[in-house]
Write a protein that holds these residues in place. Structure first.
Motif, PDB file in Angstrom:
ATOM      1  N   HIS A  34       0.852  -1.182   0.000  1.00  0.00           N
ATOM      2  CA  HIS A  34       0.000   0.000   0.000  1.00  0.00           C
ATOM      3  C   HIS A  34       0.888   1.231   0.000  1.00  0.00           C
ATOM      4  N   GLY A  35       0.640   2.133  -0.939  1.00  0.00           N
ATOM      5  CA  GLY A  35       1.319   3.414  -0.875  1.00  0.00           C
ATOM      6  C   GLY A  35       0.835   4.169   0.352  1.00  0.00           C
ATOM      7  N   LEU A  36       1.741   4.828   1.055  1.00  0.00           N
ATOM      8  CA  LEU A  36       1.389   5.592   2.250  1.00  0.00           C
ATOM      9  C   LEU A  36       1.702   7.065   2.034  1.00  0.00           C
ATOM     10  N   LEU A  37       0.852   7.913   2.569  1.00  0.00           N
ATOM     11  CA  LEU A  37       1.184   9.328   2.595  1.00  0.00           C
ATOM     12  C   LEU A  37       2.267   9.557   3.648  1.00  0.00           C
ATOM     13  N   TRP A  38       3.139  10.514   3.388  1.00  0.00           N
ATOM     14  CA  TRP A  38       4.114  10.877   4.402  1.00  0.00           C
ATOM     15  C   TRP A  38       3.375  11.491   5.589  1.00  0.00           C
ATOM     16  N   PRO A  39       3.884  11.326   6.809  1.00  0.00           N
ATOM     17  CA  PRO A  39       3.177  11.851   7.990  1.00  0.00           C
ATOM     18  C   PRO A  39       2.849  13.331   7.893  1.00  0.00           C
ATOM     19  N   ASP A  40       3.729  14.131   7.268  1.00  0.00           N
ATOM     20  CA  ASP A  40       3.453  15.572   7.192  1.00  0.00           C
ATOM     21  C   ASP A  40       2.412  15.922   6.137  1.00  0.00           C
ATOM     22  N   GLU A  41       1.916  14.907   5.401  1.00  0.00           N
ATOM     23  CA  GLU A  41       0.865  15.148   4.413  1.00  0.00           C
ATOM     24  C   GLU A  41      -0.536  14.936   5.005  1.00  0.00           C
ATOM     25  N   ILE A  42      -0.610  14.483   6.252  1.00  0.00           N
ATOM     26  CA  ILE A  42      -1.886  14.289   6.922  1.00  0.00           C
ATOM     27  C   ILE A  42      -2.246  15.559   7.688  1.00  0.00           C
ATOM     28  N   ARG A  43      -3.384  16.131   7.358  1.00  0.00           N
ATOM     29  CA  ARG A  43      -3.820  17.348   8.030  1.00  0.00           C
ATOM     30  C   ARG A  43      -4.348  17.044   9.425  1.00  0.00           C
ATOM     31  N   ALA A  44      -4.132  17.966  10.346  1.00  0.00           N
ATOM     32  CA  ALA A  44      -4.741  17.859  11.678  1.00  0.00           C
ATOM     33  C   ALA A  44      -6.212  18.250  11.567  1.00  0.00           C
ATOM     34  N   PRO A  45      -7.118  17.526  12.242  1.00  0.00           N
ATOM     35  CA  PRO A  45      -8.561  17.815  12.114  1.00  0.00           C
ATOM     36  C   PRO A  45      -8.994  19.019  12.933  1.00  0.00           C
ATOM     37  N   GLU A  46      -8.334  20.137  12.706  1.00  0.00           N
ATOM     38  CA  GLU A  46      -8.654  21.334  13.481  1.00  0.00           C
ATOM     39  C   GLU A  46      -9.908  22.004  12.924  1.00  0.00           C
ATOM     40  N   GLY A  47     -10.819  22.361  13.818  1.00  0.00           N
ATOM     41  CA  GLY A  47     -12.022  23.065  13.404  1.00  0.00           C
ATOM     42  C   GLY A  47     -13.066  22.194  12.740  1.00  0.00           C
ATOM     43  N   VAL A  48     -12.907  20.873  12.790  1.00  0.00           N
ATOM     44  CA  VAL A  48     -13.861  19.969  12.140  1.00  0.00           C
ATOM     45  C   VAL A  48     -14.910  19.478  13.132  1.00  0.00           C
ATOM     46  N   ALA A  49     -14.516  19.205  14.366  1.00  0.00           N
ATOM     47  CA  ALA A  49     -15.454  18.721  15.372  1.00  0.00           C
ATOM     48  C   ALA A  49     -16.449  19.827  15.743  1.00  0.00           C
ATOM     49  N   PRO A  50     -17.665  19.453  16.196  1.00  0.00           N
ATOM     50  CA  PRO A  50     -18.663  20.475  16.577  1.00  0.00           C
ATOM     51  C   PRO A  50     -18.122  21.399  17.654  1.00  0.00           C
ATOM     52  N   ASP A  51     -18.422  22.674  17.497  1.00  0.00           N
ATOM     53  CA  ASP A  51     -17.972  23.660  18.486  1.00  0.00           C
ATOM     54  C   ASP A  51     -18.836  23.644  19.737  1.00  0.00           C
ATOM     55  N   ALA A  52     -20.118  23.288  19.579  1.00  0.00           N
ATOM     56  CA  ALA A  52     -21.045  23.351  20.709  1.00  0.00           C
ATOM     57  C   ALA A  52     -20.711  22.289  21.751  1.00  0.00           C
ATOM     58  N   ASN A  53     -21.001  22.622  22.998  1.00  0.00           N
ATOM     59  CA  ASN A  53     -20.800  21.687  24.098  1.00  0.00           C
ATOM     60  C   ASN A  53     -22.025  20.773  24.189  1.00  0.00           C
ATOM     61  N   VAL A  54     -21.903  19.556  23.664  1.00  0.00           N
ATOM     62  CA  VAL A  54     -23.040  18.646  23.563  1.00  0.00           C
ATOM     63  C   VAL A  54     -22.880  17.517  24.573  1.00  0.00           C
ATOM     64  N   THR A  55     -23.968  17.181  25.249  1.00  0.00           N
ATOM     65  CA  THR A  55     -23.980  16.059  26.187  1.00  0.00           C
ATOM     66  C   THR A  55     -24.869  14.958  25.639  1.00  0.00           C
ATOM     67  N   VAL A  56     -24.352  13.751  25.583  1.00  0.00           N
ATOM     68  CA  VAL A  56     -25.110  12.595  25.102  1.00  0.00           C
ATOM     69  C   VAL A  56     -25.506  11.750  26.307  1.00  0.00           C
ATOM     70  N   ARG A  57     -26.812  11.458  26.424  1.00  0.00           N
ATOM     71  CA  ARG A  57     -27.309  10.682  27.549  1.00  0.00           C
ATOM     72  C   ARG A  57     -27.069   9.187  27.349  1.00  0.00           C
ATOM     73  N   ASP A  58     -27.014   8.457  28.455  1.00  0.00           N
ATOM     74  CA  ASP A  58     -26.781   7.015  28.390  1.00  0.00           C
ATOM     75  C   ASP A  58     -27.886   6.302  27.611  1.00  0.00           C
ATOM     76  N   LYS A  59     -29.127   6.763  27.758  1.00  0.00           N
ATOM     77  CA  LYS A  59     -30.230   6.123  27.045  1.00  0.00           C
ATOM     78  C   LYS A  59     -30.076   6.281  25.541  1.00  0.00           C
ATOM     79  N   GLU A  60     -29.585   7.435  25.131  1.00  0.00           N
ATOM     80  CA  GLU A  60     -29.346   7.669  23.709  1.00  0.00           C
ATOM     81  C   GLU A  60     -28.234   6.752  23.201  1.00  0.00           C
ATOM     82  N   LEU A  61     -27.184   6.591  23.996  1.00  0.00           N
ATOM     83  CA  LEU A  61     -26.113   5.672  23.622  1.00  0.00           C
ATOM     84  C   LEU A  61     -26.616   4.233  23.559  1.00  0.00           C
ATOM     85  N   ASP A  62     -27.502   3.862  24.483  1.00  0.00           N
ATOM     86  CA  ASP A  62     -28.056   2.503  24.468  1.00  0.00           C
ATOM     87  C   ASP A  62     -28.847   2.253  23.195  1.00  0.00           C
TER      88      ASP A  62
END
Length: 338
Positions: A162-190
């Motif tokens: 498998h061809g691999l990208l060099w480590p410096d070619e992988i972008r950091a996932p900055e600014g991709v995750a939701p900004d809001a503070n979200v809480t997930v309940r156990d029932k929702e996870l179930d």
């Protein structure tokens, strides 16, 4: 399979002559760019901006554009003099556990085949060593004028790379995750766990490209002068207002689907992806296939039924014809000789 590169694997002081072949192939439908008014082909022309004329491939070289727009010519001789030890060698530099490789790094896949009878023994040695160690080999190699990083592993009885990208070619996932503070309940996870369990696993060999099949069917119909079959647009879900209700409905739908024995069909891909296929220079070398005689599984089944019915009808007609001849012979009186 035709080899695209010949060289050797460098395994310490052991050299293994190998040939490189592509492990994957694309089955996507290729489009051409056309003039919508008259259907004429739109082709790419390579034109020199200074002389305003089309040039041939022999007149074209490489150049690097500097920040100020200046073009620095780079010749093949310049590149050939660079010290790349991996020009014809896949140089193994380390062996690591497979889970050390981030899937984001994975690129094109190749099969490495032993090149000649003398290569069989060292090739088998490396293959069995990789199997026994449960590790993968990290290697450097040069292909198409670039030094690249690769990962060697065993697939069945073949060494794959498998061809691999060099480590410096992988972008950091900055600014991709939701900004809001979200809480997930156990029932929702179930409920999410229940949905995953209900959907279960899938045999990847059973998955196929529904969108490509629909495109091929469309092309076949147009080529034959028939009206394309109308398909219902996939239902677009509205805004999710109640996450719990959506999860519960999803679990029920998955359970009913499992109970009915029907697998969920994948949604068709976006049409824009296919439309872009003709907008690059690679479209000039797109694969040309005859789709006029291509049949979908449903059409094949219908054709088989028609053939079986026609065969049965022929047999029935032949039996009736034979019965008529037999009856005619019995009813004809014999002539007695004098």
């Amino acid at each position: 399979m035709r080899s695209i590169w010949n060289g050797a694997i460098s395994f310490g002081l052991v050299s293994i002559p190998i040939k490189l072949v592509n492990a994957t192939e694309s089955h996507s439908v290729s489009f051409r760019q056309i003039h919508t008014e008259d259907g004429g082909r739109i082709r790419y022309r390579k034109v020199c901006e200074l002389e305003d004329r089309e040039v041939t491939s022999s007149e074209i070289g490489k150049g690097y554009e500097d920040a100020d727009g200046t073009i620095v010519p780079i010749t093949d001789e310049d590149l050939a003099q660079l010290p790349i030890p991996t020009t014809r060698t896949i140089e193994i530099v380390a062996f690591v556990p497979a889970d050390r490789i981030d899937p984001l790094q994975l690129g094109a896949a190749y099969y490495l085949g032993a090149n000649g009878v003398p290569a069989a023994k060292p090739y088998t040695l490396l293959r069995e060593a990789l199997k026994r160690s449960n590790r993968v080999a990290i290697a450097k190699y040069a292909l198409r004028g670039r030094e690249r990083l690769g990962m060697l592993r065993v697939v069945d009885d073949v060494i794959a790379m498998h061809g691999l990208l060099w480590p410096d070619e992988i972008r950091a996932p900055e600014g991709v995750a939701p900004d809001a503070n979200v809480t997930v309940r156990d029932k929702e996870l179930d409920l999410a766990d229940a949905l995953m369990d209900t959907l279960g696993e899938v045999d990847l060999d059973d998955l196929h490209d529904d969108y490509r099949e629909a495109v091929e069917e469309l092309i076949a119909a147009k080529t034959s002068g028939e009206e394309p079959r109308e398909t219902a647009a996939p239902a677009r879900s509205g805004k999710v207002l109640d996450l719990m209700a959506a999860l519960e409905s999803s679990v029920r739908a998955a359970q009913e689907s499992r109970a009915g024995g029907s697998g969920g069909a994948g949604e068709a891909g976006e049409a824009g992806d296919a439309g872009d296929a003709g907008e690059t220079e690679e479209a000039e070398h797109a694969e040309v296939r005859d789709l006029r005689k291509k049949k979908t599984p449903a059409k094949k089944a219908a054709g088989a039924k028609k053939s079986a019915a026609a065969g049965a009808a022929k047999k029935t007609a032949a039996k009736k014809q034979a019965a008529k001849k037999t009856t005619a012979k019995k009813s004809t009186p014999r002539r007695r000789s004098a």
